[in-house]
Design a protein around this motif. Structure first.
Motif, short mmCIF file in Angstrom:
data_model
loop_
_atom_site.label_atom_id
_atom_site.label_comp_id
_atom_site.label_asym_id
_atom_site.label_seq_id
_atom_site.Cartn_x
_atom_site.Cartn_y
_atom_site.Cartn_z
N ASP A 1 -13.39 -0.97 61.01
CA ASP A 1 -14.75 -0.55 60.68
C ASP A 1 -14.91 0.97 60.73
OD1 ASP A 1 -15.32 -3.17 60.30
OD2 ASP A 1 -16.80 -3.34 61.91
N ILE A 2 -14.22 1.63 61.66
CA ILE A 2 -14.31 3.09 61.74
C ILE A 2 -13.70 3.73 60.51
CG2 ILE A 2 -13.46 5.13 62.96
CD1 ILE A 2 -13.76 3.52 65.57
N VAL A 3 -12.48 3.32 60.16
CA VAL A 3 -11.83 3.90 58.98
C VAL A 3 -12.60 3.53 57.72
CG1 VAL A 3 -9.71 3.95 57.61
CG2 VAL A 3 -9.57 3.89 60.11
N GLY A 4 -13.05 2.28 57.63
CA GLY A 4 -13.83 1.86 56.46
C GLY A 4 -15.12 2.64 56.32
N SER A 5 -15.77 2.92 57.44
CA SER A 5 -17.01 3.70 57.40
C SER A 5 -16.74 5.14 56.95
CB SER A 5 -17.67 3.71 58.79
OG SER A 5 -18.13 2.41 59.12
N VAL A 6 -15.62 5.72 57.40
CA VAL A 6 -15.26 7.07 56.96
C VAL A 6 -14.98 7.08 55.46
CG1 VAL A 6 -13.52 8.89 57.12
CG2 VAL A 6 -14.37 7.79 59.20
N MET A 7 -14.24 6.07 54.98
CA MET A 7 -13.94 5.99 53.55
C MET A 7 -15.21 5.82 52.73
SD MET A 7 -10.69 6.36 52.90
CE MET A 7 -10.82 7.67 54.11
N GLY A 8 -16.20 5.14 53.28
CA GLY A 8 -17.46 4.99 52.58
C GLY A 8 -18.35 6.22 52.70
N LEU B 1 -17.60 9.40 53.06
CA LEU B 1 -17.17 10.56 52.28
C LEU B 1 -17.78 10.57 50.87
CD1 LEU B 1 -13.45 10.87 53.42
CD2 LEU B 1 -15.31 12.48 53.88
N PRO B 2 -17.74 9.46 50.11
CA PRO B 2 -18.42 9.45 48.81
C PRO B 2 -19.87 8.99 48.88
CG PRO B 2 -17.07 7.51 48.99
CD PRO B 2 -16.87 8.27 50.27
N GLY B 3 -20.43 8.90 50.10
CA GLY B 3 -21.87 8.70 50.23
C GLY B 3 -22.38 7.30 50.32
N ILE B 4 -21.53 6.32 50.67
CA ILE B 4 -22.03 4.96 50.79
C ILE B 4 -21.89 4.46 52.22
CG2 ILE B 4 -21.39 4.46 48.40
CD1 ILE B 4 -19.11 2.69 49.53
N SER B 5 -22.67 3.46 52.54
CA SER B 5 -22.63 2.82 53.86
C SER B 5 -21.78 1.57 53.75
CB SER B 5 -24.04 2.46 54.33
OG SER B 5 -23.98 1.56 55.41
N MET B 6 -20.58 1.60 54.35
CA MET B 6 -19.68 0.45 54.27
C MET B 6 -20.32 -0.79 54.89
SD MET B 6 -17.44 -1.67 56.04
CE MET B 6 -17.02 -0.84 57.58
N HIS B 7 -20.99 -0.63 56.01
CA HIS B 7 -21.60 -1.78 56.68
C HIS B 7 -22.72 -2.39 55.84
CE1 HIS B 7 -19.58 -1.64 60.62
NE2 HIS B 7 -19.51 -0.34 60.42
N THR B 8 -23.48 -1.55 55.16
CA THR B 8 -24.52 -2.07 54.27
C THR B 8 -23.90 -2.77 53.07
OG1 THR B 8 -25.98 -0.27 54.94
CG2 THR B 8 -26.59 -1.48 52.96
N TYR B 9 -22.84 -2.17 52.55
CA TYR B 9 -22.13 -2.80 51.42
C TYR B 9 -21.58 -4.16 51.83
CZ TYR B 9 -18.57 -3.49 47.83
OH TYR B 9 -17.80 -4.01 46.83
#
Length: 361
Positions: free
Chosen positions: A117-124, A126-134
């Motif tokens: 979740d930490i790495v996924g959140s960083v990947m999201g 950077l281009p402006g999206i919320s991984m957890h919301t996605y």
């Protein structure tokens, strides 16, 4: 043992808490006369097993590629061709970040949930999206593929609509005026589905834990970008951030995201009006093509989209193997697997030609 590997893989890929799961989807378009082909336990374990090493390589490689793309003007000059090339390539790497964030949203990037979740959140972020919301909104797409509850229908439904229709859409995306719609989707507010006359929102079955994490993550994304802007502005180099990152994100990235989404689900073989006949085999599409094009438009094996919908527990680096195994087992018989050129002809076709398109036109 194989049983241990399989149990561990299934446990990692399918969070058992209600309201957090991504359903596997092995439906076929028509009722089979014989038993449906499936992967063996050994084969399933081999494609579901996570590798932290491979995930780390993908992540580090992407960050290095992004830095290289953004640095082109510093090495080859601040002229229009070089800056434009840098922007185009950077936009493609921003889309790749979406893809790795997508893997993390499926719990399929790293073994440990916290690291994932930490790495996924960083990947999201950077281009402006919320991984957890996605993660919250993307459950609707997988669990209700091409039904009225699928939040992706406003984006990829109804094709083909004519060559000029899609060209105009992509050109408008290029101006950046539709970026707010993209980010509204990834922030949990997809566009209205005109067929049902309402906007799809996370269902009541979404766990409170996911919704809380999504709310927290959105504030992290906002704070991160606000801090970045303030840092560059304070140091007098805000133009670098705007030219090398923000403008590609708001303009060039947008048509890439639309085109890939439509190539994955637009102009399906399925008769989407007949819910009982909807299947990943015909409501999704696997696109095949040369490696450079896959790197640019379908990074990290996201082109194997049918396989991903059949079993969303397969991590990106195992999708090519899963494709081969499913093909050998006959699981992809009648599936919409085609070359990217064929897909482009299909989605850009005139509307009246849609009924005449063959399965491999």
């Amino acid at each position: 043992s194989i049983d241990y590997m399989l149990r561990r893989s299934v446990r990692l890929c399918c969070v058992v808490r209600p309201g957090e799961e991504f359903k596997h989807d092995d439906r076929v378009p028509v009722a089979p006369k014989a038993k449906k082909p499936r992967l063996s336990r050994e084969e399933l374990a081999s494609v579901l097993t996570l590798s932290d090493k491979k995930a780390a390589i993908s992540t580090v490689r992407l960050l290095a590629e992004t830095a290289g793309c953004m640095s082109l003007p510093f090495f080859f000059g601040w002229n229009v061709p070089v800056v434009l090339a840098s922007a185009v390539l950077t936009a493609s790497r921003q889309q790749a970040m979406f893809v790795l964030a997508h893997d993390a949203a499926h719990y399929r990037l790293f073994r440990k949930p916290q690291v994932n979740d930490i790495v996924g959140s960083v990947m999201g972020t950077l281009p402006g999206i919320s991984m957890h919301t996605y993660r919250v909104i993307h459950r609707l797409h997988h669990n209700h593929l091409y039904t009225k509850m699928d939040p992706d229908i406003p984006l990829n439904g109804g094709y083909p609509r004519g060559k000029m229709y899609l060209i105009k859409k992509l050109l408008v995306d290029l101006t950046g005026v539709t970026a707010y719609k993209t980010y509204s989707y990834f922030w949990g507010a997809p566009a209205m589905n005109t067929e049902v006359g309402k906007e799809n929102r996370p269902l009541a079955d979404t766990s409170e834990r996911l919704q809380t994490a999504a709310l927290r993550d959105r504030w992290v994304v906002v704070a991160s970008h606000a801090t970045t802007i303030a840092f560059f502005a304070y140091n007098g180099i805000l133009s670098y951030y705007l030219i090398l990152w923000f403008l590609p994100m708001m303009s060039l990235l947008q048509p890439l995201l639309r085109l890939r989404a439509i190539m994955e689900h637009g102009a399906p073989l399925a008769n989407v009006k007949l819910v009982e006949k909807i299947s990943p085999l015909t409501a999704a599409r696997t696109n095949l093509g040369p490696a450079p094009l896959m790197w640019f438009l379908f990074p990290y094996n996201v082109n194997y989209h049918i396989e991903h919908h059949i079993n969303p527990g397969i991590p990106h680096y195992n999708l090519p193997k899963a494709h081969q195994l499913m093909k050998e087992k006959g699981m992809l018989e009648g599936a919409d697997v085609r070359d990217v050129r064929s897909t482009l002809r299909r989605i850009f076709a005139e509307k009246q030609q849609s009924a005449q398109l063959s399965n491999h036109s």
